[in-house]
Design an enzyme around this catalytic site. Sequence first.
Site: not given
Length: 323
Positions: A127, A152
Amino acid sequence: MKILITGAAGFIGYHLAKRLAAENCDIVCIDNINDYYDVELKHGRLKNLSAFPCIRFIKMDICDAEKLDDLFSSEKFDIAVHLAAQAGVRFSLTNPNIYISSNVQGFLNILEAAKKNPIRHLVYASSSSVYGLNTEIPFSEKHTVARPASLYAASKLINEHMAHTYSHLFGIPTTGLRFFTVYGPWGRPDMALFIFAKSIIEGKTVTIFNNGNMQRDFTYIDDIIEGIVRVKDLIPKAKDENSVPASIYNIGNGSPIKLMDFVKIIEEKIGKKAIIEYAPMQPGDIPSTWADCSALERDTGFKPSTPIREGIGKFVDWYKNFY
């Protein structure tokens, strides 16, 4: 070629399965269909995938190491594209445990299965969030990433380190893809485009964080899929005894847009003004993302380029049709 796609009921996994089905690949899709967001959307994607004879779907959780190992053993995959993960920066503030179980333990299970049952290439979703508190832009794979701004992001950074370790120790070719704010038809309901469009259509207030002083490198889903398809065949090799068969690529549009301009385009495509409420920056968020995709273009010949107006228009058309 036999390909495993994890997280196939998800946004990116669904589109990837459709694309690979058109290329007549033998595809096995797995997903646990959790309720992080509307499962009817996930079932809608799976219903569409069921029309392709070359796609098989198995409901499975990557946290079940034994079942995952049995799957790798029986199917003998050529390539695995690992997209299953607990997504969402803000959700990680209040539900941290699932990010460790799904994103860290689940990824370890994938790596272990690939170690015991060798495959040609493991491609996995990282990501843009791994860039965290970096201030040097555009974000490049050459930059040091050591300051994640959310759990995350930390879980995705851990994935990259885990993949590198297994590439080094066991020779598993791995490629991590740092996705930059993916959007498009069948997108996730927790993403900005979906939230904004839904609120505008329903006449509800749109909350704009950091008082609108944010920009994102929004990347259309078809560009993400093209990048994955090209990278899957670009199998990393160790160049010498001091290197490992592991790669990392950004996949982004390379052209960030201001959040308020993004909202204006959504208004234009829907034909209705947003009711806006401004709010402070949310914990875990970062003010700007911008992808340097020169490595992807150099190695694959592909550069994401879908114009933002075109992409938003396609999403709005899909949204109105589906809902």
